[in-house]
Design an enzyme around this catalytic site. Structure first.
Site, PDB file in Angstrom:
ATOM      1  CG  HIS A   1      -1.644  -1.177   1.566  1.00 29.01           C
ATOM      2  ND1 HIS A   1      -2.828  -1.473   0.948  1.00 29.01           N
ATOM      3  CD2 HIS A   1      -1.413  -2.193   2.437  1.00 29.01           C
ATOM      4  CE1 HIS A   1      -3.316  -2.605   1.433  1.00 29.01           C
ATOM      5  NE2 HIS A   1      -2.472  -3.066   2.339  1.00 29.01           N
TER       6      HIS A   1
HETATM    7  C1  BDR Z   1      -2.727   0.725   5.548  1.00 25.25           C
HETATM    8  O1  BDR Z   1      -2.888   0.226   6.878  1.00 25.25           O
HETATM    9  C2  BDR Z   1      -1.654  -0.004   7.471  1.00 25.25           C
HETATM   10  O2  BDR Z   1      -1.672  -1.156   8.250  1.00 25.25           O
HETATM   11  C3  BDR Z   1      -0.648  -0.068   6.357  1.00 25.25           C
HETATM   12  O3  BDR Z   1       0.612   0.380   6.799  1.00 25.25           O
HETATM   13  C4  BDR Z   1      -1.238   0.846   5.305  1.00 25.25           C
HETATM   14  O4  BDR Z   1      -0.823   2.180   5.497  1.00 25.25           O
HETATM   15  C5  BDR Z   1      -3.448  -0.186   4.599  1.00 25.25           C
HETATM   16  O5  BDR Z   1      -4.800  -0.236   4.930  1.00 25.25           O
END
Ligand code: BDR
Ligand code: CA
Length: 352
Positions: free
Chosen positions: A269
């Site tokens: 992500h």
């Molecule tokens: C986001 O949630 C976090 O756990 C990850 O680092 C990312 O930024 C994804 O939903």
């Protein structure tokens, strides 16, 4: 080469936040002006240690790290050690950092830096939007001073990963997200925040073979091969320290995704959002007016996009819709590997 893009990076490090930081550190076209810690995946104090530790490991202990709020604007803090490991870095145990965070808060750093460099800095937020919301409360003109804002967060035409409808970063602090989107309604549409939601980031899939390739590119030996049936105590023995720690971190993330029925993979992500922050041209966008549900009994934290102007409010977000996933992953492993190689070479020189 053009002057590097200067960034404020607000993170809740975090395994994929770690990849985002390393990606930027490996990018000649990026200059990180400050790293701000926000509570999310793990508490702020641990996020701060993680940020300092990665920067030092990569020879960039000179970059400012500022400590953010201890928790959301009004909701109690939730963290997710089951996703990111007890310290937020999976199985990785980085050397204790020797540098200290700066004296100003993360919110103050947002305000000061955008005042010192109006129109110049790109903001990247890959955690809850708490620090930025606090900064905007204190200085409502702040959104107009950013060159661009890129946020990893939300789920639009896609299920959530925290509740059926909510994505983690928004779900931790929905009030902050709602305030930030509202504040950006005042900036021109071509400077509306770029939002990388789960719709696209769950398509950015890192696999063990990518890590293997990254290690090869960094000349790290023995070759890094993470298998789903490795003994639970298996840890990386590869020679390059950056690759070794990153491998121990992402092993945990592979296992998390596997144990949640998604395969032995890791969603990247945050590094994708980092790449978009550097070069928005790698993706396509759809403009929409975004608001965040803060009241709903079962929909709190949902990001709602009005694609068709039904609310009669101007667009305040550019939502990422398409990208070349393979090209991005190739770029990711090349940039991190290149940096890891340079770091190892310079520490060999100092050891001699
Ligand atoms: C986001 O949630 C976090 O756990 C990850 O680092 C990312 O930024 C994804 O939903
Ligand atoms: Ca994150």
């Amino acid at each position: 080469m053009n002057a590097p893009t200067r960034l404020i990076v607000d993170v809740d490090t975090g395994i994929d936040d770690s990849f985002a930081l390393l990606y930027l550190l490996g990018s000649e076209d990026a200059e990180i002006v400050a790293v701000l810690s926000t509570a999310g995946n793990v508490p702020t104090a641990q996020v701060t240690i993680n940020n300092l530790a990665w920067l030092e490991l990569c020879g960039r202990g000179d970059i400012e790290v500022a400590v953010g709020a201890n928790g959301p604007l009004s909701a109690p803090l939730r963290t997710t050690e089951d996703t990111h490991g007890p310290q937020g870095l999976g199985y990785a145990v980085l050397p204790q950092p020797t540098h200290r965070p700066s004296d100003r808060t993360a919110a103050q750093a947002w305000i000061d830096l955008t005042r010192e460099h109006p129109g110049e800095l790109v903001g990247l937020v890959t955690g809850p939007l708490t620090n930025l919301a606090l900064a905007i409360r204190a200085d409502p003109e702040l959104p107009g001073r950013l060159r661009r804002l890129v946020v990893m967060g939300g789920a639009f035409q896609h299920p959530g990963n925290t509740t059926p409808v909510a994505e983690w970063n928004i779900s931790v602090d929905p009030e902050a997200a709602a305030e930030v989107f509202a504040a950006f309604s005042a900036v021109p549409e071509d400077r509306a925040p770029i939002v990388c939601g789960l719709d696209i980031t769950e398509r950015i899939i890192l696999r063990p073979e990518h890590l293997h390739r990254l290690a090869e590119l960094a000349d790290s030996a023995p070759a890094e091969i993470i298998r789903t049936d490795d003994h639970p105590s298996t840890r990386s023995a590869t020679s390059n320290p950056v690759v070794r720690h990153l491998s121990d971190a992402v092993r945990f993330y592979f296992e998390f995704h596997r144990d949640h029925g998604q395969g032995f993979i890791a969603h990247m992500h945050d590094p994708f959002a980092a790449a978009v922050a550097l070069d928005p041209g790698i993706a396509t966008y759809r403009s929409a007016t975004v608001d965040v549900e803060t009241e709903g009994r079962i929909t709190r934290g949902q990001t709602v996009a009005d694609w068709h102007g039904l609310w009669g409010r101007s667009p305040n977000a550019r939502i990422t819709s398409e990208t070349d996933v393979d090209a991005f992953l190739d770029d990711l492993i090349h940039r991190i590997a290149g940096m890891a190689k340079v770091v190892a070479a310079s520490s060999n020189r100092t050891d001699r």
